[in-house]
Design a protein around this motif. Structure first.
Motif, short mmCIF file in Angstrom:
data_model
loop_
_atom_site.label_atom_id
_atom_site.label_comp_id
_atom_site.label_asym_id
_atom_site.label_seq_id
_atom_site.Cartn_x
_atom_site.Cartn_y
_atom_site.Cartn_z
N ARG B 370 50.25 -5.73 36.15
CA ARG B 370 49.68 -6.50 37.24
C ARG B 370 50.71 -7.48 37.82
NH1 ARG B 370 44.98 -10.72 37.53
NH2 ARG B 370 44.87 -10.77 39.80
N VAL B 371 51.51 -8.10 36.95
CA VAL B 371 52.52 -9.01 37.49
C VAL B 371 53.78 -8.25 37.91
CG1 VAL B 371 51.71 -10.98 36.13
CG2 VAL B 371 53.54 -9.57 35.23
N LYS B 392 57.81 -13.87 36.05
CA LYS B 392 56.59 -13.07 36.02
C LYS B 392 55.89 -13.20 34.67
CE LYS B 392 58.37 -9.66 39.27
NZ LYS B 392 58.97 -8.31 39.35
N LEU B 395 54.02 -16.41 34.66
CA LEU B 395 52.76 -16.26 35.41
C LEU B 395 51.73 -15.50 34.58
CD1 LEU B 395 54.19 -15.57 38.96
CD2 LEU B 395 52.69 -17.46 38.32
N ALA B 396 52.18 -14.45 33.91
CA ALA B 396 51.28 -13.65 33.08
C ALA B 396 50.65 -14.52 31.99
CB ALA B 396 52.03 -12.48 32.45
N MET B 399 47.82 -16.19 33.46
CA MET B 399 46.77 -15.30 33.93
C MET B 399 45.86 -14.87 32.79
SD MET B 399 48.96 -13.30 36.80
CE MET B 399 47.84 -11.92 36.95
N ILE B 423 56.50 -12.29 43.51
CA ILE B 423 55.85 -13.53 43.06
C ILE B 423 54.98 -14.10 44.18
CG2 ILE B 423 56.29 -15.93 42.39
CD1 ILE B 423 58.72 -14.81 40.79
N LEU B 426 51.83 -12.08 44.36
CA LEU B 426 50.99 -12.38 43.21
C LEU B 426 50.25 -13.71 43.40
CD1 LEU B 426 50.40 -11.12 40.45
CD2 LEU B 426 52.24 -12.53 39.51
#
Lengths: 335, 485
Positions: B370-371, B392, B395-396, B399, B423, B426
């Motif tokens: 997904r990222v 990423k 960010l994951a 998430m 990014i 996302l």
């Protein structure tokens, strides 16, 4: 640092609380020392004993001399942002070198002393070079040196060896009035280190390197050289302590350094004296106070015949509490 | 009479060009301002002058003689002193000991304290500084006083060119006036001062000439008398918005308030009023030191607000912040965002595992897809990933817990173009799924391109708010002078 209108006031405005917190750790340690003496005297008196006799005072000084000399050297290393874990094994090695070289002869004293100084300086040089050239952390570098010395000593000796002449033993036992010669030796080493730190360029640079190596480097200090020299001095102090212990024992012993726990004990005394373990802050005066405090505690416990486990618990508490007090003080000042 | 001439200076770091063909000259007795956006190359240029970096191209002349510095000491000997934002002082040593560090005067091998302190006293007097003395410990001095110590240090090595890097960044208002006085004194002594600042007022108050840098190149050098603030701002930012950004939120997509602050304040922030809404990306602009990072850290609970109200609740610790559904992607991902020697999986699950009562979700691979981590290998150690892929993973990490509010501090710094676009996409996707996003970026085109509105900070306060698609000039003006257009 925020919001103080410092310049307008002419003098930096110091809030009363901050002023209270600005007690020098050296003063703290000497106050603690005085308090311990008083409390010790009372406790021993209640117990029916007499604490402040010539005998106990001489005992305190003699007990502290060897640790004191090592701790002075350790102070230099720690101030420079380093530390030395090899001193205990080096002391054993030096006691053996001294006793073997002297071999009981008066004529061998000079050679014995020279040999010890050379061996210890060499060990310090190796420590310093490994730390600065090979970029090994001082903890590991000096631990490695300690193990190497241990290996060599254990291979060659399994008990006391050599002997020092009677004239040299006077270093361990003679005294001038209530002051043992060994205490004078310690005082001389401490005074020399104090002078070095206070009045020489090397001293100033030791503080700079320990305070912030990058700042020191960008100000033109050859930081590696400072660290190496500091380790040489630290090891030479351990060598002198080895000589003193050989004079006490009348011989060299492969476990005299480790039995005394001179490695961790010297670091504890330095930190107890208010020198920052990270370096750059503190000094010899505090260390002397730290060593004396530990010795007085020992003496009080001995007279009260307290069991030795309890003694260790108290010593541990004292060290941790002292460092916590210094940390608090520092934090208070930054606000 | 030209004292310093830098010609055609170029520099690359790891293949990235940060300076090209920059010229800069200055004369004795001149205050020469160097301005530019964050990342324009000002600091790199000054570090080259100070011998910290060696230029790849170009020449430096002092008094018409070519010089080349391989070490800061060589620059110092040639008369160049640099005063960084972060001072190079030993806090536990005295003022005099700091001034003469590495050059202690000695008599017969012994440090001559009296001479050291007398000379420091003389230089302090010369600067009109009487609020502290040579024996005071540096730790006890204010930031402004420490700055004076740095200047005295520079004078004591007979510096003729003094570089000041954002000297007012950490000074209080009244201290700035005192700095002005100092700079003018240095000027009267015939020193050249290179004055780096974002703050246009200081540039016009102090400098005779100003050099504008942009994207590592010199735009122009002009006398300050011949240019106005508006024109200077235009010269600093004038460039086109050419990057691609995902479409902004439609009016219907912006939902309820997810986080709200009224009167938030702490040591660094004052009177913060802010609402963050579901589905909205709010841009947070401001110069370095304006309090942007401090604000996101306060919202997150890392450096909490000491006062003010905050809904749903005011976090007093990071744990509080995470429990309240707030996530923070820090500015420095290597130091604060990732456990570099651990695997992608361990990093991605860091927050989920730390949060009480939540099961660490098993499907890391789906998350990594997904990222758009490439390749989506959960066992790889994070330190081997590129900057973009590392970000990423950060960010994951957030998430996994589906935060209601996500705070992003410079999320695309040091990230390549491709990863940057990923990014950005996302972020927009997360917003569309209902997350309220606050993004700091020093790159104005990015901030403008991504944000549904822009909040501008200055001196620890919110200076104002601008609608989507505002110009860089409008943002810079608000950030630098507090004036709205």
């Amino acid at each position: 640092m925020n919001g103080q209108s410092l310049k307008q006031a002419g003098r930096p405005a110091r809030p009363a609380v901050a002023a209270l917190r600005e007690i020098d750790p050296t003063k703290v340690i000497y106050l603690a020392l005085a308090a311990t003496l008083v409390i010790g005297w009372v406790l021993v008196a209640v117990d029916g004993g007499d604490f402040l006799t010539v005998e106990t005072i001489v005992g305190i000084q003699q007990r502290s001399a060897a640790l004191g000399i090592v701790a002075v050297g350790q102070t230099l290393a720690i101030l420079a942002g380093s530390l030395d874990l090899s001193v205990a094994y080096l002391i054993s090695l030096c006691s053996l070198v001294a006793a073997e070289t002297m071999a009981g002869r008066d004529g061998g004293i000079a050679a014995g002393v020279a040999a010890v100084l050379a061996v210890s300086a060499l060990v310090g040089l190796v420590n310093g070079m490994v730390i600065t050239r090979l970029r090994v952390h001082a903890f590991i570098a000096t631990l490695g040196t300690a193990l190497i010395i241990k290996g060599v000593v254990d291979h060659l000796y399994d008990g006391p060896a050599g002997s020092v002449p009677d004239s040299f033993q006077r270093l361990g036992y003679d005294r001038i009035g209530p002051v043992p010669v060994s205490a004078l030796l310690w005082a001389a080493v401490a005074a020399a280190a104090w002078f070095l730190l206070r009045r020489t360029r090397l001293g100033h640079r030791i503080y700079a390197v320990g305070g912030d190596e990058e700042v020191a480097r960008l100000s033109g200090v050859r930081t590696d050289r400072v660290v190496v020299l500091t380790h040489v001095l630290c090891s030479v102090c351990a060598g002198v302590a080895g000589l003193l212990l050989a004079a006490r024992l009348g011989a060299g012993a492969p476990t005299v350094g480790t039995d005394g726990g001179y490695d961790l004990e010297s670091i504890a005394a330095v930190v107890l004296g208010g020198t920052a373990l990270a370096g750059g802050k503190g000094g010899v005066a505090g260390t002397v106070g730290g060593v004396l405090l530990l010795a007085v505690l020992d003496s009080v416990f001995n007279q009260l015949e307290v069991n030795s486990f309890f003694k260790d618990v108290v010593r541990g508490l004292v060290i941790v509490i002292a460092v916590a007090v210094y940390a608090r003080r520092r934090k208070g000042r930054q606000i | 009479m030209t004292l310093l001439g830098m010609r055609g200076i170029g520099k690359r770091f790891l293949g990235v060009r940060v300076l090209s063909g920059v010229d800069l000259d200055t004369a004795a007795g001149e205050v020469h301002a160097v301005v530019g956006e964050n990342g324009a190359g000002k600091s790199t240029l000054m570090k080259i002058l100070a011998g910290v970096h060696v230029p790849d191209e170009g020449t430096i002349e002092i008094d018409g003689r070519p010089v080349a510095f391989g070490h800061p000491l060589e620059a110092q000997r040639a008369g160049v002193a640099i005063i960084y934002q972060e001072f190079n002082l030993l806090p536990d040593r005295s003022v005099a000991e700091n001034v003469f560090l590495g050059r202690e005067p000695a008599r017969r091998g012994l440090v001559d304290r009296a001479a050291m302190e007398a000379e420091t006293r003389r230089l302090l007097d010369e600067l009109g500084e009487t609020s502290f003395g040579p024996r005071d410990a540096v730790r006890r001095l204010s930031v402004a006083q420490q700055q004076v110590v740095e200047i005295v240090k520079a004078l004591s090595v007979d510096a003729r060119i003094i570089v000041m890097d954002e000297p007012t960044a950490s000074l209080a208002e009244h201290e700035v006036e005192l700095l002005y006085t100092l700079v003018r004194r240095l000027q009267r002594r015939g020193l050249a001062v290179l004055y780096i600042s974002h703050r246009l007022r200081e540039v016009f108050d102090l400098a005779q000439r100003v050099t504008v840098l942009k994207d590592g190149a010199r735009v122009t050098t002009v006398p300050t008398a011949e240019v106005g603030p508006d024109e200077l701002v235009r010269l600093m930012v004038g460039r086109e918005l050419r990057d691609y950004f995902p479409p902004r939120a439609a009016p219907g997509e912006i939902g309820e308030v997810r986080l709200s602050v009224r009167g938030g304040g702490n040591g660094r922030l004052r009177g913060i009023d802010l609402d963050l809404r579901a589905g909205e990306i709010t841009g947070l602009a401001g110069l370095q030191g304006s309090g942007r990072t401090e604000l996101v850290k306060a919202l997150f609970g890392a450096e909490p607000f000491a006062e003010g109200r905050m809904e749903p609740r005011r976090p007093r610790s990071v744990r509080d912040g995470v429990a309240a559904g707030i996530g923070l992607v820090t500015e420095d991902r290597k130091a604060e965002g990732l456990a570099l020697r651990q695997s992608v999986r361990d990093n991605a699950l860091l927050v989920a595992r730390a949060t009480a009562g939540r099961q660490a979700r098993g499907d890391v691979r789906a998350l990594l897809e997904r990222v758009r981590l490439s390749p989506p290998d959960p066992e790889q150690e994070v330190r081997y990933l590129s900057g973009g892929n590392q970000q990423k993973v950060v960010l994951a990490k957030w998430m996994t817990v589906g935060p209601a509010v996500l705070l992003l501090d410079e999320p695309t710094r040091g990230v390549d173009v491709g990863a940057k676009a990923a990014i950005h996409d996302l972020m927009r996707q997360l917003a569309r799924d209902g997350t309220a996003i606050l993004m700091i970026s020093s790159e104005l085109p990015e901030l403008i391109g991504m944000s549904d509105r822009v909040v501008v900070m200055r001196d620890g306060r919110i200076a104002g708010e601008l609608p989507a698609g505002s110009s860089e000039e409008a943002i810079m003006r608000l950030a630098a002078s507090g004036e709205a257009t």
